[in-house]
Design an enzyme around this catalytic site. Sequence first.
Site, PDB file in Angstrom:
ATOM      1  N   CYS A  33       5.686  -3.776   1.131  1.00 46.58           N
ATOM      2  CA  CYS A  33       6.784  -3.949   2.080  1.00 46.58           C
ATOM      3  C   CYS A  33       7.726  -5.061   1.639  1.00 46.58           C
ATOM      4  O   CYS A  33       8.936  -4.875   1.612  1.00 46.58           O
ATOM      5  CB  CYS A  33       6.244  -4.287   3.469  1.00 46.58           C
ATOM      6  SG  CYS A  33       5.518  -2.877   4.319  1.00 46.58           S
ATOM      7  N   CYS A  86       0.045  -9.445  10.632  1.00 47.30           N
ATOM      8  CA  CYS A  86       0.376  -8.499   9.563  1.00 47.30           C
ATOM      9  C   CYS A  86      -0.883  -7.731   9.124  1.00 47.30           C
ATOM     10  O   CYS A  86      -0.825  -6.516   8.919  1.00 47.30           O
ATOM     11  CB  CYS A  86       0.956  -9.246   8.375  1.00 47.30           C
ATOM     12  SG  CYS A  86       2.609  -8.715   7.900  1.00 47.30           S
TER      13      CYS A  86
END
Lengths: 251, 106
Positions: free
Chosen positions: A170, A212
């Site tokens: 990401c 996360c």
Amino acid sequence: MLFLAAFACAAVAQEPKRPSPLKPGPEFQSPDVRALQADDFANPGMLWVARGGELWRAPGANGKRCADCHGADAASMKGVAARHPRHDPSLGRLTDLAGRIEACRSRHQGSPDLARESPEALALEAFVAHQSRGLPVAVSTDGPAREAYERGRSLYVARVGQLNLACTHCHDERWGRTLLAEPISQGHPTGWPAYRLEWQSLGSLHRRLRACFFGVRARQPAAGSEELLALELYLADRARGLAVEAPGVRR
Amino acid sequence: MALARLQVSPSVRAGEAVEVRLLVQHPMETGFRRESDGRAVPMNVVNSLVCRLGAVEVLRAEFGSGVSANPYLSFWIVPPASGELVVEWVDDAGVKGRVAATIAVT
């Protein structure tokens, strides 16, 4: 020969492509969130900074105050947050700012341990980090910190969780695009501890990193664990040169 | 401990409007949240907040569960005379808070 080629591929995969140009966290936030962070009065993180200032000048368990050694205005703490996490010779291990403050409190004030993520610990960390605002991140990844740095990098590129994603997928390869409605940042730790609107509170970088890990449905390392410290060091190295903006505001 | 910040220009010309900004640290528990063991977290919000300049009430606000944590208020007043601007509030748990600033009208 095939083995060598495979080995070369693995070596390349070890060094992820870094984002360029470097963009700090607020660039991925909406204008109103950016305005909230820039306004020193409305930024809710400043409440923690103010509270941290009170704790700074309050006596510890043995009557000594932080201000007695470091000065009442904490100007001597300028730049400290930009150098953390670092290998602390007195502790003999890698430590982040929260851990360093905690060590100082127990060594010099004889104060009982503050739990990570407790309001007092966050307030002191925010107060000290705020002193470094505007200074470029300048962590050391050499010497005794090298091992942790390498470990942080390998964690950064390791696929984890049920979604089988690594940080790099990401934050290096897809920053600027969106994850559902949320823009993907470059993952720089410069604004932490930050006030996250989702939490309605100030929180540490480790709490954010754990979120996360939760997001990719992976096992969450404990806050303050060696894994997260190593990852934090690697992230700080990626953000080298970006200005510290603590306390940040994030959505 | 109730922590709050109040910002207002310390001196203002007569007849001129001045912005008052207020930030109160409060969790503003909605009452809809539950702990991980299933217990409901009781509602606790700043339910009333009053701002006075001297003896004159310049703002009264009543909050409910829809206001976010650490409420931020900004409003304008035209102070008729010098005086102390006092903001007082009370939450559902009965905890009171107070913050004050002085305005000089010249």
